[in-house]
Design an enzyme around this catalytic site. Structure first.
Site, PDB file in Angstrom:
ATOM      1  N   ALA A  87      44.447  53.448  52.777  1.00 33.67           N
ATOM      2  CA  ALA A  87      43.716  53.400  51.513  1.00 33.67           C
ATOM      3  C   ALA A  87      42.769  54.575  51.364  1.00 33.67           C
ATOM      4  O   ALA A  87      42.582  55.106  50.267  1.00 33.67           O
ATOM      5  CB  ALA A  87      42.942  52.083  51.398  1.00 33.67           C
TER       6      ALA A  87
ATOM      7  N   PHE B 217      42.320  53.262  43.880  1.00 32.60           N
ATOM      8  CA  PHE B 217      40.996  52.971  43.341  1.00 32.60           C
ATOM      9  C   PHE B 217      40.337  54.298  42.945  1.00 32.60           C
ATOM     10  O   PHE B 217      40.519  55.306  43.632  1.00 32.60           O
ATOM     11  CB  PHE B 217      40.170  52.242  44.409  1.00 32.60           C
ATOM     12  CG  PHE B 217      38.792  51.848  43.978  1.00 32.60           C
ATOM     13  CD1 PHE B 217      38.596  50.722  43.198  1.00 32.60           C
ATOM     14  CD2 PHE B 217      37.690  52.594  44.359  1.00 32.60           C
ATOM     15  CE1 PHE B 217      37.320  50.340  42.805  1.00 32.60           C
ATOM     16  CE2 PHE B 217      36.411  52.231  43.971  1.00 32.60           C
ATOM     17  CZ  PHE B 217      36.225  51.105  43.186  1.00 32.60           C
TER      18      PHE B 217
ATOM     19  N   ALA C 130      37.712  56.027  43.242  1.00 34.52           N
ATOM     20  CA  ALA C 130      36.944  56.886  44.149  1.00 34.52           C
ATOM     21  C   ALA C 130      37.736  57.333  45.375  1.00 34.52           C
ATOM     22  O   ALA C 130      37.211  58.079  46.203  1.00 34.52           O
ATOM     23  CB  ALA C 130      35.679  56.156  44.606  1.00 34.52           C
ATOM     24  N   LYS C 131      38.996  56.913  45.497  1.00 34.68           N
ATOM     25  CA  LYS C 131      39.812  57.301  46.644  1.00 34.68           C
ATOM     26  C   LYS C 131      40.234  58.777  46.520  1.00 34.68           C
ATOM     27  O   LYS C 131      40.111  59.388  45.446  1.00 34.68           O
ATOM     28  CB  LYS C 131      41.035  56.410  46.734  1.00 34.68           C
ATOM     29  CG  LYS C 131      40.715  54.958  47.096  1.00 34.68           C
ATOM     30  CD  LYS C 131      40.106  54.850  48.481  1.00 34.68           C
ATOM     31  CE  LYS C 131      40.026  53.411  48.978  1.00 34.68           C
ATOM     32  NZ  LYS C 131      39.011  52.592  48.306  1.00 34.68           N
ATOM     33  N   PRO C 132      40.727  59.385  47.600  1.00 33.20           N
ATOM     34  CA  PRO C 132      41.150  60.799  47.529  1.00 33.20           C
ATOM     35  C   PRO C 132      42.089  61.090  46.356  1.00 33.20           C
ATOM     36  O   PRO C 132      41.961  62.117  45.696  1.00 33.20           O
ATOM     37  CB  PRO C 132      41.842  61.010  48.880  1.00 33.20           C
ATOM     38  CG  PRO C 132      41.117  60.092  49.811  1.00 33.20           C
ATOM     39  CD  PRO C 132      40.831  58.867  48.981  1.00 33.20           C
TER      40      PRO C 132
END
Length: 384
Positions: free
Chosen positions: A174, A198, A200-202
């Protein structure tokens, strides 16, 4: 996304606005195409994204779904994990990794992590497997390593241990998408892997989204059925009990644009920020460790202080200067109220207990300016 303001100065923990402004034309056009086509579920953009993601990671199959938690749950469902099974999970991670185990009726067995990488400790993993075999009625079935903060776990050792004890390996990538180990991409390890989109993920979308990666043809076919109500030939031919977990076409369209940016510069740019932090902060705090052969996608840039008092003081000083920071994670898995019915010895989690009191994540993203980087560095240096 966390934002603090002082006059006209804005410093964000993860700057999604700057990214959107730079790619507004492409993102808006991609969304407009979906609106005009009106194929909002399982549209062509979803298939295009799955092909591109599988190609990038280096696996045969990518199956998108509604979110990263569902991705984990779907694999455990497909593997038939159930009550009486033991699944090994790092103690220092986000709640979802253990939650999905309990959700399918199995028992999560939490394992302490390495002090330097924050990832599951292979030696302690093997001890936990042996203890579970010898001291419980549970059957060890799966290990779920987590690529915490963007750094892949120690898969060479983990996979060797899993093979020794006949366990399946489910990589929780994740936070790891974009990282790699000896050239092998995150989300390509184990028998299956998952990631989250999501925001804010990479690689993040503008809502929830997730994906599963595997080279197993039968598993891929089963996952595509389970995620759409256990469909057979079509969604009205239901051959098994499934769920409803699909990635919206609009989110796929957005991700196709953002994947271009991720590959073209974002991954390199976030590592550039990390290198500047490393160079300037190495004598002030404990900086993240990236072992030889590893490459991190820096979902978070997480430092360690000596004590909770020092950590909390630094966070308060950063806040006073309008610099956002986050604590990932303040409560270890074995102390979460939701798992209170499980029996654990707190002494088995020495590293995790310490990390929960001493870690602090600083702002990091591909659009962080040199001026803002220096601002963060200055405050950290002055208050450690």
């Amino acid at each position: 996304m966390h934002q603090l303001t002082l006059g006209m100065i804005i410093l964000q923990f993860r700057d999604l606005q700057a990214q959107y402004v730079q790619y507004k034309t492409q993102i808006d056009a991609a969304i407009q195409q979906v609106l005009l086509g009106t194929n909002f579920i399982e549209g062509k953009e979803v298939k295009e994204l799955e092909v591109r993601l599988a190609d990038y990671v280096g696996v045969k199959h990518c199956i998108t779904c509604a979110n990263g938690t569902d991705a984990l749950s779907l694999v455990l469902m497909a593997w038939g994990i159930k009550e009486g099974d033991a699944v090994f999970v790092p103690d220092f991670t986000f709640f979802a990794t253990g939650e999905v185990v309990s959700y399918c009726g199995a028992t999560p067995i939490f394992v302490d992590v390495c002090q330097d990488t924050f990832n599951i400790d292979p030696t302690k993993l093997e001890h936990a497997i042996i203890n579970t075999q010898n001291e419980t009625n549970l059957t060890p079935k799966v290990v779920i390593p987590v690529d915490l903060f963007g750094l892949p776990a120690n898969y060479p050792e983990i996979e060797a241990i899993a093979k020794k004890y006949n366990l399946l390996v489910l990589e929780d990538g994740a936070q790891g998408f974009g990282g790699h180990l000896n050239g092998k991409k995150a989300c390509s390890f184990g028998h299956a892997a998952t990631t989250s989109f999501f925001p804010a993920k990479p690689l993040g979308c503008y809502g929830d989204g997730g994906a599963i990666f595997t080279n197993d043809d039968q598993l891929a076919e089963l996952l595509r059925s389970i995620k759409i109500h256990g469909k057979g030939a079509d969604k009205y031919d239901n051959v098994r009990i499934g769920v409803n977990s699909r990635l919206d076409t609009i989110q796929a369209a957005i991700l196709n644009v953002k994947l271009d940016a991720f590959l073209q510069h974002e991954l390199n740019d976030v590592n550039r920020v990390a290198q500047q932090y490393n160079h300037s902060l190495k004598d002030s705090v404990i900086i993240p460790v990236i072992p030889n052969g590893y490459y991190s996608s820096y979902a978070q840039y997480t430092i360690q202080l000596k004590t909770k008092k020092e950590r909390d003081y630094l966070q308060s000083q950063l806040k006073q200067h309008c610099i956002p920071s986050m604590i990932y994670y303040p409560i270890p898995m074995h102390k979460q109220l939701a798992f209170s019915q499980l029996q654990f010895n707190n002494r088995d989690f020495k590293v995790t207990n310490q990390l929960c009191n001493t870690v602090l994540s600083l702002p990091i993203h591909p659009y962080l300016t040199n001026e803002d980087i220096q601002k963060v560095i200055k405050i950290v240096q002055q208050n450690t």
